[in-house]
Write a protein that holds these residues in place. Structure first.
Motif, PDB file in Angstrom:
ATOM      1  N   ARG A  28       0.815  -1.213   0.000  1.00 37.19           N
ATOM      2  CA  ARG A  28       0.000   0.000   0.000  1.00 37.19           C
ATOM      3  C   ARG A  28       0.846   1.260   0.000  1.00 37.19           C
ATOM      4  N   ARG A  29       2.145   1.089   0.182  1.00 37.30           N
ATOM      5  CA  ARG A  29       3.047   2.235   0.165  1.00 37.30           C
ATOM      6  C   ARG A  29       4.258   1.881  -0.695  1.00 37.30           C
ATOM      7  N   PRO A  30       4.950   2.860  -1.194  1.00 39.75           N
ATOM      8  CA  PRO A  30       6.131   2.577  -2.012  1.00 39.75           C
ATOM      9  C   PRO A  30       7.196   1.814  -1.225  1.00 39.75           C
ATOM     10  N   LEU A  31       7.795   0.815  -1.860  1.00 41.22           N
ATOM     11  CA  LEU A  31       8.861   0.028  -1.241  1.00 41.22           C
ATOM     12  C   LEU A  31      10.199   0.443  -1.831  1.00 41.22           C
ATOM     13  N   SER A  32      11.184   0.609  -0.957  1.00 46.38           N
ATOM     14  CA  SER A  32      12.519   0.976  -1.415  1.00 46.38           C
ATOM     15  C   SER A  32      13.231  -0.250  -1.978  1.00 46.38           C
ATOM     16  N   LYS A  33      14.356  -0.009  -2.630  1.00 46.04           N
ATOM     17  CA  LYS A  33      15.158  -1.108  -3.152  1.00 46.04           C
ATOM     18  C   LYS A  33      15.593  -2.038  -2.029  1.00 46.04           C
ATOM     19  N   ARG A  34      15.965  -1.431  -0.902  1.00 40.18           N
ATOM     20  CA  ARG A  34      16.414  -2.247   0.219  1.00 40.18           C
ATOM     21  C   ARG A  34      15.306  -3.172   0.702  1.00 40.18           C
ATOM     22  N   GLU A  35      14.089  -2.654   0.806  1.00 44.75           N
ATOM     23  CA  GLU A  35      12.972  -3.483   1.261  1.00 44.75           C
ATOM     24  C   GLU A  35      12.646  -4.578   0.252  1.00 44.75           C
ATOM     25  N   LEU A  36      12.726  -4.264  -1.020  1.00 45.19           N
ATOM     26  CA  LEU A  36      12.459  -5.273  -2.043  1.00 45.19           C
ATOM     27  C   LEU A  36      13.546  -6.349  -2.027  1.00 45.19           C
ATOM     28  N   ARG A  37      14.776  -5.941  -1.797  1.00 42.54           N
ATOM     29  CA  ARG A  37      15.862  -6.925  -1.749  1.00 42.54           C
ATOM     30  C   ARG A  37      15.687  -7.872  -0.575  1.00 42.54           C
ATOM     31  N   GLU A  38      15.232  -7.346   0.542  1.00 42.28           N
ATOM     32  CA  GLU A  38      15.034  -8.191   1.724  1.00 42.28           C
ATOM     33  C   GLU A  38      13.817  -9.100   1.595  1.00 42.28           C
ATOM     34  N   SER A  39      12.903  -8.794   0.656  1.00 45.26           N
ATOM     35  CA  SER A  39      11.662  -9.552   0.527  1.00 45.26           C
ATOM     36  C   SER A  39      11.742 -10.651  -0.530  1.00 45.26           C
ATOM     37  N   ILE A  40      12.729 -10.586  -1.421  1.00 43.48           N
ATOM     38  CA  ILE A  40      12.814 -11.533  -2.534  1.00 43.48           C
ATOM     39  C   ILE A  40      14.112 -12.323  -2.414  1.00 43.48           C
ATOM     40  N   GLU A  41      13.980 -13.622  -2.344  1.00 38.92           N
ATOM     41  CA  GLU A  41      15.135 -14.491  -2.078  1.00 38.92           C
ATOM     42  C   GLU A  41      16.214 -14.344  -3.138  1.00 38.92           C
ATOM     43  N   ALA A  42      15.797 -14.247  -4.411  1.00 39.65           N
ATOM     44  CA  ALA A  42      16.785 -14.149  -5.487  1.00 39.65           C
ATOM     45  C   ALA A  42      17.644 -12.899  -5.349  1.00 39.65           C
ATOM     46  N   TYR A  43      17.068 -11.820  -4.828  1.00 40.23           N
ATOM     47  CA  TYR A  43      17.833 -10.597  -4.639  1.00 40.23           C
ATOM     48  C   TYR A  43      18.789 -10.726  -3.447  1.00 40.23           C
ATOM     49  N   LEU A  44      18.372 -11.479  -2.440  1.00 45.59           N
ATOM     50  CA  LEU A  44      19.245 -11.701  -1.294  1.00 45.59           C
ATOM     51  C   LEU A  44      20.501 -12.465  -1.697  1.00 45.59           C
ATOM     52  N   GLU A  45      20.359 -13.311  -2.719  1.00 45.24           N
ATOM     53  CA  GLU A  45      21.487 -14.127  -3.157  1.00 45.24           C
ATOM     54  C   GLU A  45      22.425 -13.383  -4.099  1.00 45.24           C
ATOM     55  N   ALA A  46      22.069 -12.152  -4.465  1.00 43.99           N
ATOM     56  CA  ALA A  46      22.946 -11.367  -5.335  1.00 43.99           C
ATOM     57  C   ALA A  46      24.282 -11.126  -4.639  1.00 43.99           C
ATOM     58  N   GLY A  47      25.359 -11.259  -5.376  1.00 44.68           N
ATOM     59  CA  GLY A  47      26.681 -11.208  -4.768  1.00 44.68           C
ATOM     60  C   GLY A  47      27.083  -9.857  -4.233  1.00 44.68           C
ATOM     61  N   SER A  48      26.610  -8.774  -4.825  1.00 41.51           N
ATOM     62  CA  SER A  48      27.016  -7.434  -4.403  1.00 41.51           C
ATOM     63  C   SER A  48      25.871  -6.469  -4.671  1.00 41.51           C
ATOM     64  N   ASP A  49      26.023  -5.249  -4.161  1.00 35.64           N
ATOM     65  CA  ASP A  49      25.002  -4.228  -4.394  1.00 35.64           C
ATOM     66  C   ASP A  49      24.887  -3.896  -5.879  1.00 35.64           C
ATOM     67  N   ASP A  50      26.034  -3.843  -6.572  1.00 36.67           N
ATOM     68  CA  ASP A  50      26.001  -3.545  -8.012  1.00 36.67           C
ATOM     69  C   ASP A  50      25.262  -4.640  -8.769  1.00 36.67           C
ATOM     70  N   SER A  51      25.519  -5.887  -8.407  1.00 37.83           N
ATOM     71  CA  SER A  51      24.837  -6.999  -9.064  1.00 37.83           C
ATOM     72  C   SER A  51      23.330  -6.929  -8.831  1.00 37.83           C
ATOM     73  N   PHE A  52      22.937  -6.631  -7.590  1.00 40.75           N
ATOM     74  CA  PHE A  52      21.516  -6.507  -7.275  1.00 40.75           C
ATOM     75  C   PHE A  52      20.883  -5.357  -8.050  1.00 40.75           C
ATOM     76  N   ASN A  53      21.561  -4.209  -8.083  1.00 36.75           N
ATOM     77  CA  ASN A  53      21.004  -3.051  -8.773  1.00 36.75           C
ATOM     78  C   ASN A  53      20.780  -3.331 -10.257  1.00 36.75           C
ATOM     79  N   ARG A  54      21.759  -3.993 -10.888  1.00 34.15           N
ATOM     80  CA  ARG A  54      21.598  -4.325 -12.306  1.00 34.15           C
ATOM     81  C   ARG A  54      20.432  -5.287 -12.508  1.00 34.15           C
ATOM     82  N   MET A  55      20.346  -6.291 -11.628  1.00 34.98           N
ATOM     83  CA  MET A  55      19.269  -7.269 -11.731  1.00 34.98           C
ATOM     84  C   MET A  55      17.907  -6.605 -11.530  1.00 34.98           C
ATOM     85  N   PHE A  56      17.809  -5.745 -10.536  1.00 35.10           N
ATOM     86  CA  PHE A  56      16.542  -5.085 -10.238  1.00 35.10           C
ATOM     87  C   PHE A  56      16.110  -4.178 -11.386  1.00 35.10           C
TER      88      PHE A  56
END
Length: 317
Positions: A20-48
């Motif tokens: 119901r409210r906007p989710l930040s990148k950090r919150e989305l990363r913590e909510s999705i397992e595949a993002y948690l497994e990203a090796g680095s912040d740069d890798s996650f950002n590119r994937m997202f």
């Protein structure tokens, strides 16, 4: 890998639709397992960013919201992503049923059937049978080539492919690296239109000449994808359908019916041969070679030379 990406996109879509409210990148990363497994912040950002672009390309409306602190959040409002109620009358249902029957003998039969079932659940009138026959002739688009399904998926997902391709005038196949655009059925044959990376130009490939497996490659396209109309014109041109001149050929009697159907004039020569005037455009030489000794090119001289060169290349093996 395709299944993992589809699951990741689905999870991201559910997160964005369920909040119901906007989710930040950090919150989305913590909510999705595949993002948690990203090796680095740069890798996650590119994937997202890729996933967000893919969802938008699929039609999901994703809003980017910046709060008073300057933090950026994302959400997909349900009212912006909800389709209106589907209502079909008998004629519209019949048209969809006819389209589905086209694919009954092809790889898309299951998808077409499933789509009609969903329409039935969405309010298709119970007294309307979308599969009911409405004539003696029933359309069919057969798909026998094993390359059709992987290429269809590659066109949909915008994924480069590699395959072995045997040209009409070649005895052995060669590897081609292609950015696939679209598949088109032309004169009963399936063609792939796309960007040939090695040649740096658009090309069209006949699926029946693709040998072995079609393998997908990672990475983005290097060339812009044209609109549908341009792709269809490209397929038509490379399939020999775009003609700006005429050619004269000799054709053995009782053969070459596709050529006869396109002939502007036919004259009997006797001794088992006819003379035809046919449209001459790009790709005609490759098409004439397929008729072998049943066709002799009379003019123009350049078309005759092209056909002879192709025949000599095949003879040399």
């Amino acid at each position: 890998m395709a299944i993992a990406k589809a699951e990741r996109l689905m999870n991201l879509a559910l997160c964005l639709l369920g909040t119901r409210r906007p989710l930040s990148k950090r919150e989305l990363r913590e909510s999705i397992e595949a993002y948690l497994e990203a090796g680095s912040d740069d890798s996650f950002n590119r994937m997202f960013e890729r996933d967000k672009d893919d969802l938008r390309e699929l039609g999901l409306v994703i809003e980017t919201v910046e709060n008073l602190d300057g933090d950026v959040g994302y959400l997909a409002r349900r009212d912006s992503n909800r389709l209106p109620p589907i209502t079909l009358d008998a004629e519209e249902a019949a048209a969809l049923g006819l389209a589905a029957k086209v694919w009954q003998q092809a790889r898309l039969a299951g998808a077409a059937s499933g789509a009609l079932q969903k329409l039935r659940a969405a309010g298709l009138p119970e007294d309307v049978d979308p599969y009911e026959s409405h004539g003696a002739l029933e359309p069919r688009i057969p798909v026998h080539e094993a390359a059709f399904e992987p290429l269809m998926l590659a066109c949909r997902d915008r994924r480069p492919v590699v395959f072995e391709y045997r040209k009409a005038n070649a005895a052995h196949p060669e590897a081609r690296q292609v950015e696939p655009w679209a598949l088109e059925c032309w004169r009963g044959h399936w063609y792939l239109a796309g960007w040939d990376r090695e040649r740096g130009a658009e090309r069209v490939f006949r699926l029946s000449r693709i040998t072995g497996k079609v393998r997908t490659r990672s990475g983005r396209y290097t060339a812009p994808v044209p609109d549908v109309v341009t792709v269809r014109e490209t397929v038509a041109g490379w399939a020999g359908e775009t003609a700006d001149r005429s050619a004269r050929i000799r054709l053995r009697s009782g053969s070459g019916y596709p050529l006869r159907a396109k002939a502007a004039a036919v004259r009997e020569l006797g001794d088992g041969w006819d003379e035809l005037e046919i449209p001459y455009g790009h790709g005609l030489d490759a098409w004439l070679v397929e008729f072998g000794p049943d066709v002799v090119v009379l003019e123009p001289a350049e078309l005759r030379a092209d056909v002879v060169d192709r025949l000599r290349a095949v003879a040399k093996g």
